[in-house]
Design an enzyme around this catalytic site. Structure first.
Site, mmCIF file in Angstrom:
data_model
loop_
_atom_site.group_PDB
_atom_site.id
_atom_site.type_symbol
_atom_site.label_atom_id
_atom_site.label_comp_id
_atom_site.label_asym_id
_atom_site.label_seq_id
_atom_site.Cartn_x
_atom_site.Cartn_y
_atom_site.Cartn_z
ATOM 1 N N GLU A 297 5.750 -1.723 7.868
ATOM 2 C CA GLU A 297 5.756 -0.674 8.901
ATOM 3 C C GLU A 297 7.072 -0.607 9.660
ATOM 4 O O GLU A 297 7.453 0.437 10.181
ATOM 5 C CB GLU A 297 4.622 -0.915 9.910
ATOM 6 C CG GLU A 297 3.348 -0.206 9.526
ATOM 7 C CD GLU A 297 2.271 -0.319 10.591
ATOM 8 O OE1 GLU A 297 1.107 -0.257 10.205
ATOM 9 O OE2 GLU A 297 2.580 -0.486 11.784
ATOM 10 N N HIS A 318 -0.662 -18.503 -11.693
ATOM 11 C CA HIS A 318 -1.474 -18.261 -12.885
ATOM 12 C C HIS A 318 -1.847 -16.789 -12.991
ATOM 13 O O HIS A 318 -2.822 -16.435 -13.649
ATOM 14 C CB HIS A 318 -2.723 -19.145 -12.834
ATOM 15 C CG HIS A 318 -2.372 -20.598 -12.746
ATOM 16 N ND1 HIS A 318 -2.132 -21.365 -13.866
ATOM 17 C CD2 HIS A 318 -2.142 -21.388 -11.683
ATOM 18 C CE1 HIS A 318 -1.797 -22.590 -13.482
ATOM 19 N NE2 HIS A 318 -1.793 -22.634 -12.162
ATOM 20 N N LYS A 433 -3.137 8.824 11.372
ATOM 21 C CA LYS A 433 -4.155 8.754 12.433
ATOM 22 C C LYS A 433 -4.507 10.159 12.908
ATOM 23 O O LYS A 433 -5.671 10.502 13.102
ATOM 24 C CB LYS A 433 -3.623 7.954 13.628
ATOM 25 C CG LYS A 433 -3.614 6.454 13.434
ATOM 26 C CD LYS A 433 -3.196 5.774 14.756
ATOM 27 C CE LYS A 433 -3.180 4.265 14.603
ATOM 28 N NZ LYS A 433 -2.900 3.555 15.847
HETATM 29 O O1 PA5 Z 1 1.992 -1.545 14.459
HETATM 30 C C1 PA5 Z 1 1.372 -0.551 14.800
HETATM 31 O O2 PA5 Z 1 1.701 0.118 15.787
HETATM 32 C C2 PA5 Z 1 0.106 -0.086 14.094
HETATM 33 O O3 PA5 Z 1 -0.035 -0.537 12.819
HETATM 34 C C3 PA5 Z 1 -1.113 -0.506 14.924
HETATM 35 O O4 PA5 Z 1 -1.140 -1.897 15.073
HETATM 36 C C4 PA5 Z 1 -2.446 -0.045 14.350
HETATM 37 O O5 PA5 Z 1 -2.383 1.293 13.943
HETATM 38 C C5 PA5 Z 1 -3.534 -0.196 15.406
HETATM 39 O O6 PA5 Z 1 -3.185 0.528 16.538
HETATM 40 P P1 PA5 Z 1 -3.834 0.322 17.944
HETATM 41 O O7 PA5 Z 1 -3.602 -1.099 18.386
HETATM 42 O O8 PA5 Z 1 -3.157 1.298 18.825
HETATM 43 O O9 PA5 Z 1 -5.302 0.596 17.819
#
Ligand code: PA5
Length: 466
Positions: A297, A318, A433
């Protein structure tokens, strides 16, 4: 009981190859040095941004934060029989990573006196079968429910939490139900904070300048860790120690974060667009999951980014090693080991004649077998001309893990700088989202629903049914 701490050991040892001819799988010492100059500027920028409280960079300061409120809430939860957490991505993977690394395996199956903390269930994916099973396995009156979301609105987290909240109210009534809920969220965004105010439940704040995947050392990751008996101050102490080291070293060969960022980026630029992390320690399996989000990410944007690949030794020895050694040269490998693992078994000798050929194993340590397997894997990858780094933790305890987390976050952020991408945003995640909100009929998201439908047509998504 969490594993023992070893205060005297170092934090981390990294070995990487520079062949005598000046290059290791195509990356020269000169290329590393040049990347070092770029990283020096990136490092400076990161430290300044953290000091100024810029968005996304607050994780650097987390090791120095006061965690008395988290410890207090953790102590309270530790008296319950179970803890259920609703959260996903950065609001779940760090918790599972900490538990996996620092608690004994099969935690939930241990008798209470051997655990010293509640059983733990993570409701991250939206799977009705999982949620129903969790509900069936717990005693609601003896369980704490945490709902964790930085944005305070993620559909998966909210849907899972709504399920448990509804059941809990039916079972205990709204007042008692609220006494068993803890909210961890941003001070300002989303619906969770006003919800916490409305029902009067406990809440902890996720600092606004810390992004989801960098939040493991904030209340997001620390609350369940504290509740399950992990020493969160030692964890933060290890992270602070590592941060001090990273702040003081100013060359690419001295500073482990500069080195890993430089190697990763140099190999990526040579077409190695996958980064394989392969620990030989089951306790680090979840570390790979956490790393995959952090790396993927943070760096995957503007057409850039190397794909994180989770592997586990010796299982993947393996399964994947054939591909890793004789497949395409498109991967950069890290093989991770722990020098002194928490447990040891001496492989027993036996007298059956049919097993005589196994005598080479008799009386040997199981950890030696694992260590030699790791060494063999690194050697086999190296022999095939592919780049491999080995990382060794002296032991795996709170201090070492805290250091490792800070180190991984730091070099990921630096790699972002070197690739000229912003490692602290996630527009692709947000887009997904928003599409989901639209398709589920959320107010003000109808445009996104139309966009998905439109895209499906434009992309001529075809179907085949058999
Ligand atoms: O790193 C990020 O921002 C995302 O991957 C979030 O961790 C994930 O989408 C969950 O989001 P939130 O904590 O706002 O529910």
């Amino acid at each position: 009981m969490p594993r023992e701490n070893n205060r005297d050991a170092g934090l981390l040892k990294i070995s990487y190859g520079m062949a005598a001819g000046g290059g290791a799988s195509g990356v020269t010492a000169r290329a590393l040095e040049e990347c070092g100059e770029l990283l020096a500027r990136g490092d400076d920028h990161l430290r300044k941004s953290a000091a100024e409280g810029r968005d996304g960079v607050g994780w650097i300061n987390l090791p120095g934060k006061d965690v008395a409120d988290v410890e207090e809430a953790g102590k309270w939860i530790s008296g319950f029989g179970a803890m259920v957490q609703a959260g996903i991505g950065g609001s779940a993977l760090g918790n599972l990573m900490l538990h996996g690394a620092l608690l004994p395996p099969y935690w939930n199956e241990l008798p209470r006196e051997k655990r010293g903390g509640p059983r733990f269930y993570m409701a991250d994916n939206v799977d009705p079968a999982d949620n129903r099973m969790i509900w069936n396995l717990i005693d609601p009156a003896d369980t704490v429910f945490t709902v964790i979301s930085k944005s305070g609105s993620t559909a998966e987290t909210m849907a899972n939490f709504l399920f448990f909240w509804d059941r809990l109210k039916v079972e205990l009534g709204p007042e008692k139900a609220a006494e068993r809920v803890v909210v961890v969220t941003d001070e300002k965004t989303g619906v969770l904070r006003p919800f916490a105010d409305e029902i009067g439940c406990r809440r902890l704040v996720l600092p606004a300048d810390v992004g989801g995947r960098f939040s493991v050392l904030s209340p997001v990751g620390l609350l369940s860790a504290a509740a399950l008996g992990i020493d969160i101050k030692k964890l933060l102490g290890g992270a602070a120690e590592m941060d001090g080291i990273l702040a003081s070293k100013k060359t690419v060969t001295d500073n482990p974060a500069w080195l890993m960022a430089a190697l990763s980026v140099a190999h990526y630029r040579q077409g190695r667009n996958m980064t394989v992390l392969m620990p030989y320690e089951d306790a680090l399996e979840r570390f790979c999951e956490w790393f995959a989000q952090l790396w993927g990410e943070s760096l995957g944007k503007n057409g850039m980014g190397s794909t994180p690949v989770r592997a586990l030794g010796a299982i993947d020895q393996h399964s994947q090693i054939q591909l890793y050694t004789e497949g395409p040269d498109d991967k950069f490998f890290t093989v991770m080991t722990v020098a002194e693992p928490a447990e040891e078994i001496t492989i027993p000798e036996t007298e059956e004649g049919a097993l005589a050929s196994l005598s080479y194993l008799f009386g040997q340590s199981m950890n030696s077998l694992r260590r030699y397997e790791a060494l063999s894997t690194a050697a086999a990858i190296g022999k095939s001309g592919k780049p491999v780094v080995t990382m060794e933790l002296p032991v795996l305890d709170e201090r070492q893990l805290g250091g490792l987390i800070q180190f991984y976050e730091y070099f990921t952020a630096l790699a972002g700088w070197a690739l000229d991408v912003n490692p602290f945003d996630q527009p692709g995640v947000e887009r997904g989202k928003n599409y989901t909100y639209g398709l589920m009929g959320r107010e003000n998201y109808s445009d996104q629903a139309l966009e998905v439908t439109d895209l499906a047509e434009k992309l001529s998504m075809r179907e085949v049914s058999v």
